[in-house]
Scaffold this active site. Structure first.
Site, PDB file in Angstrom:
ATOM      1  NE  ARG A  66      14.314 -23.954  36.814  1.00 39.12           N
ATOM      2  CZ  ARG A  66      13.777 -22.751  37.028  1.00 39.12           C
ATOM      3  NH1 ARG A  66      14.183 -21.995  38.028  1.00 39.12           N
ATOM      4  NH2 ARG A  66      12.813 -22.303  36.236  1.00 39.12           N
ATOM      5  CG  HIS A 123      11.571 -21.612  42.930  1.00 42.07           C
ATOM      6  ND1 HIS A 123      11.802 -22.710  42.129  1.00 42.07           N
ATOM      7  CD2 HIS A 123      11.712 -20.540  42.108  1.00 42.07           C
ATOM      8  CE1 HIS A 123      12.066 -22.309  40.895  1.00 42.07           C
ATOM      9  NE2 HIS A 123      12.003 -20.992  40.866  1.00 42.07           N
TER      10      HIS A 123
HETATM   11  P1  NAP Z   1      19.450 -16.859  29.916  1.00 37.79           P
HETATM   12  O1  NAP Z   1      19.079 -15.501  29.444  1.00 37.79           O
HETATM   13  O2  NAP Z   1      19.163 -18.017  29.035  1.00 37.79           O
HETATM   14  O3  NAP Z   1      21.017 -16.818  30.262  1.00 37.79           O
HETATM   15  C1  NAP Z   1      21.747 -17.947  30.547  1.00 37.79           C
HETATM   16  C2  NAP Z   1      23.206 -17.580  30.711  1.00 37.79           C
HETATM   17  O4  NAP Z   1      23.934 -18.761  31.089  1.00 37.79           O
HETATM   18  C3  NAP Z   1      23.856 -17.065  29.413  1.00 37.79           C
HETATM   19  O5  NAP Z   1      24.756 -16.037  29.699  1.00 37.79           O
HETATM   20  C4  NAP Z   1      24.607 -18.299  28.897  1.00 37.79           C
HETATM   21  O6  NAP Z   1      25.755 -18.003  28.129  1.00 37.79           O
HETATM   22  C5  NAP Z   1      25.029 -18.943  30.193  1.00 37.79           C
HETATM   23  N1  NAP Z   1      25.275 -20.373  30.016  1.00 37.79           N
HETATM   24  C6  NAP Z   1      24.409 -21.336  29.629  1.00 37.79           C
HETATM   25  N2  NAP Z   1      25.023 -22.537  29.581  1.00 37.79           N
HETATM   26  C7  NAP Z   1      26.316 -22.330  29.938  1.00 37.79           C
HETATM   27  C8  NAP Z   1      27.457 -23.157  30.068  1.00 37.79           C
HETATM   28  N3  NAP Z   1      27.383 -24.482  29.817  1.00 37.79           N
HETATM   29  N4  NAP Z   1      28.610 -22.599  30.438  1.00 37.79           N
HETATM   30  C9  NAP Z   1      28.694 -21.258  30.683  1.00 37.79           C
HETATM   31  N5  NAP Z   1      27.652 -20.407  30.570  1.00 37.79           N
HETATM   32  C10 NAP Z   1      26.480 -20.940  30.203  1.00 37.79           C
HETATM   33  O7  NAP Z   1      18.764 -17.187  31.337  1.00 37.79           O
HETATM   34  P2  NAP Z   1      18.118 -16.149  32.386  1.00 37.79           P
HETATM   35  O8  NAP Z   1      16.800 -15.713  31.919  1.00 37.79           O
HETATM   36  O9  NAP Z   1      19.144 -15.110  32.714  1.00 37.79           O
HETATM   37  O10 NAP Z   1      17.848 -17.132  33.625  1.00 37.79           O
HETATM   38  C11 NAP Z   1      18.932 -17.628  34.394  1.00 37.79           C
HETATM   39  C12 NAP Z   1      18.452 -18.663  35.389  1.00 37.79           C
HETATM   40  O11 NAP Z   1      17.570 -18.083  36.359  1.00 37.79           O
HETATM   41  C13 NAP Z   1      17.688 -19.844  34.816  1.00 37.79           C
HETATM   42  O12 NAP Z   1      18.189 -21.041  35.408  1.00 37.79           O
HETATM   43  C14 NAP Z   1      16.282 -19.641  35.307  1.00 37.79           C
HETATM   44  O13 NAP Z   1      15.607 -20.871  35.436  1.00 37.79           O
HETATM   45  C15 NAP Z   1      16.537 -19.001  36.645  1.00 37.79           C
HETATM   46  N6  NAP Z   1      15.395 -18.279  37.234  1.00 37.79           N
HETATM   47  C16 NAP Z   1      15.140 -18.463  38.552  1.00 37.79           C
HETATM   48  C17 NAP Z   1      14.105 -17.774  39.156  1.00 37.79           C
HETATM   49  C18 NAP Z   1      13.831 -17.928  40.638  1.00 37.79           C
HETATM   50  O14 NAP Z   1      12.801 -17.472  41.122  1.00 37.79           O
HETATM   51  N7  NAP Z   1      14.707 -18.522  41.405  1.00 37.79           N
HETATM   52  C19 NAP Z   1      13.322 -16.892  38.399  1.00 37.79           C
HETATM   53  C20 NAP Z   1      13.619 -16.711  37.054  1.00 37.79           C
HETATM   54  C21 NAP Z   1      14.678 -17.406  36.473  1.00 37.79           C
HETATM   55  P3  NAP Z   1      25.626 -17.288  26.677  1.00 37.79           P
HETATM   56  O15 NAP Z   1      25.159 -15.892  26.970  1.00 37.79           O
HETATM   57  O16 NAP Z   1      27.001 -17.322  26.144  1.00 37.79           O
HETATM   58  O17 NAP Z   1      24.635 -18.078  25.903  1.00 37.79           O
END
Ligand code: NAP
Length: 313
Positions: free
Chosen positions: A228, A276
């Site tokens: 993001r 995006h």
């Molecule tokens: P997710 O499954 O919720 O994983 C988030 C990860 O970030 C987890 O490993 C979490 O740690 C870690 N995290 C969260 N807060 C943290 C902090 N303060 N310090 C350190 N680590 C932290 O999310 P996801 O599904 O993998 O998605 C990841 C990102 O991709 C999101 O921002 C989403 O919006 C983005 N995204 C972008 C697109 C695009 O087209 N560009 C498409 C889809 C998703 P824990 O495992 O310990 O909880």
């Protein structure tokens, strides 16, 4: 037949695509846009599907207890749902993780093989060959080891890179050096030749990539942001790019989207902008996942894997 309110800000064409995908995935569920619901249907609805829903729309359904988001990121709606005591489930789609990891691999290989440099050289018809290091001599740090970060880290390791990952909780992933905590982040930043952002946007991660973060990165390392835009302090990144602290940034997400015409990222020679597209939610794979969650909720009254309003993801 169960009626499911559909709260969104999509075009009518996209709305129709989603409704068709739901009909195919679950003929017993009828997805219906908010504007087509009767007052009685609004008053009795307990669940809904959200796609960039406006918070005012949530107020139209006073008995809503659970909502399925169509996107993986929930930063635009998590607080609004929490304030109304609505449980929120985000989209977790393995095909989306695969598609996003493909984007990151492409970006990493492009940087690894110096394509941005050759593009600049071509503009001046310069024939200059640079050495080609082996991928294992480059370390890629993946920040965020969740549903998408884990798949991406594994894919990068399969590409031959040395991969380090960082998350809030300590992980154990084959072929990935996993770190956590402040010290872990500092170690990763000082070591990585490329840093990939795959963290959710929360109070704890907003502006994480600021001047201090950038100053801890290895001189000339690259940044790939597919999470993001709010994770990055844009002015600090531009200053690091201008000063050479950051060699190149591949940016797919921005604070304001579409990225405003006057934003310096568009013209910066060391920035690659994509609109995006790292991984879009595909109705054909996401609708069956949302439908399965809805069925589970209807059968058991339990909300599948809701996001934590306190953590924000
Ligand atoms: P997710 O499954 O919720 O994983 C988030 C990860 O970030 C987890 O490993 C979490 O740690 C870690 N995290 C969260 N807060 C943290 C902090 N303060 N310090 C350190 N680590 C932290 O999310 P996801 O599904 O993998 O998605 C990841 C990102 O991709 C999101 O921002 C989403 O919006 C983005 N995204 C972008 C697109 C695009 O087209 N560009 C498409 C889809 C998703 P824990 O495992 O310990 O909880």
């Amino acid at each position: 037949m169960t009626l499911i309110p559909f709260l969104h800000q999509l075009s009518q064409a996209r709305e129709a695509v989603w409704i068709d995908a739901f009909t195919l995935a679950a003929p017993e569920l009828t997805l219906r846009p908010l504007r087509d619901l009767s007052e009685r249907e609004k008053a009795t609805a307990t669940l809904a599907v959200l796609g960039d829903a406006k918070s005012d729309d949530l107020d139209a359904l006073p008995n809503l207890v659970w909502a399925q988001n169509l996107w993986a990121g929930v930063n635009g709606i998590v607080d609004q749902c929490a304030a109304r005591n609505i449980g929120l489930t985000r989209m977790v789609d393995p095909d989306m993780a695969r598609t996003l990891s493909e984007y990151v691999s492409t970006a990493a290989l492009t940087l690894h093989r110096d394509f941005p440099t050759y593009t600049k050289q071509q503009a001046h018809a310069e024939w200059v060959q640079h050495t080609v290091p082996l991928p294992e001599s480059r370390t890629i740090g993946v920040l965020g080891l969740g549903e998408i970060g884990t798949v991406t880290a594994k894919q990068l390791a399969m590409n031959g890179f040395e991969v380090w990952g960082w998350a809030r909780s300590q992980k154990d992933i084959a072929d990935v050096t996993c770190l956590s905590g402040e010290d872990g982040l500092t170690r990763l930043l000082s070591h990585a030749d490329m840093v990939v952002l795959l963290l959710p946007l929360t109070d704890a991660t907003e502006n994480l990539v600021d001047a201090s973060f950038l100053s801890k990165m290895k001189q000339g390392a690259s940044l790939i942001n597919v999470a993001r835009g709010g994770l990055i302090d844009d002015a600090a990144l531009l200053s690091a790019l201008d000063g050479g602290g950051v060699g190149h940034a591949v940016l797919d997400v921005f604070r304001e989207e579409p990225l405003p015409l006057a934003h310096p990222f568009w013209q910066h020679p060391n920035v690659t902008v994509t609109p995006h597209v790292a991984a879009t939610t595909r109705p054909e794979t996401a609708a069956p996942i949302a439908a399965a969650n809805i069925r589970a909720f209807l059968d058991t009254d339990e909300m599948p894997d809701v996001v934590s309003p306190k953590r924000g993801y």
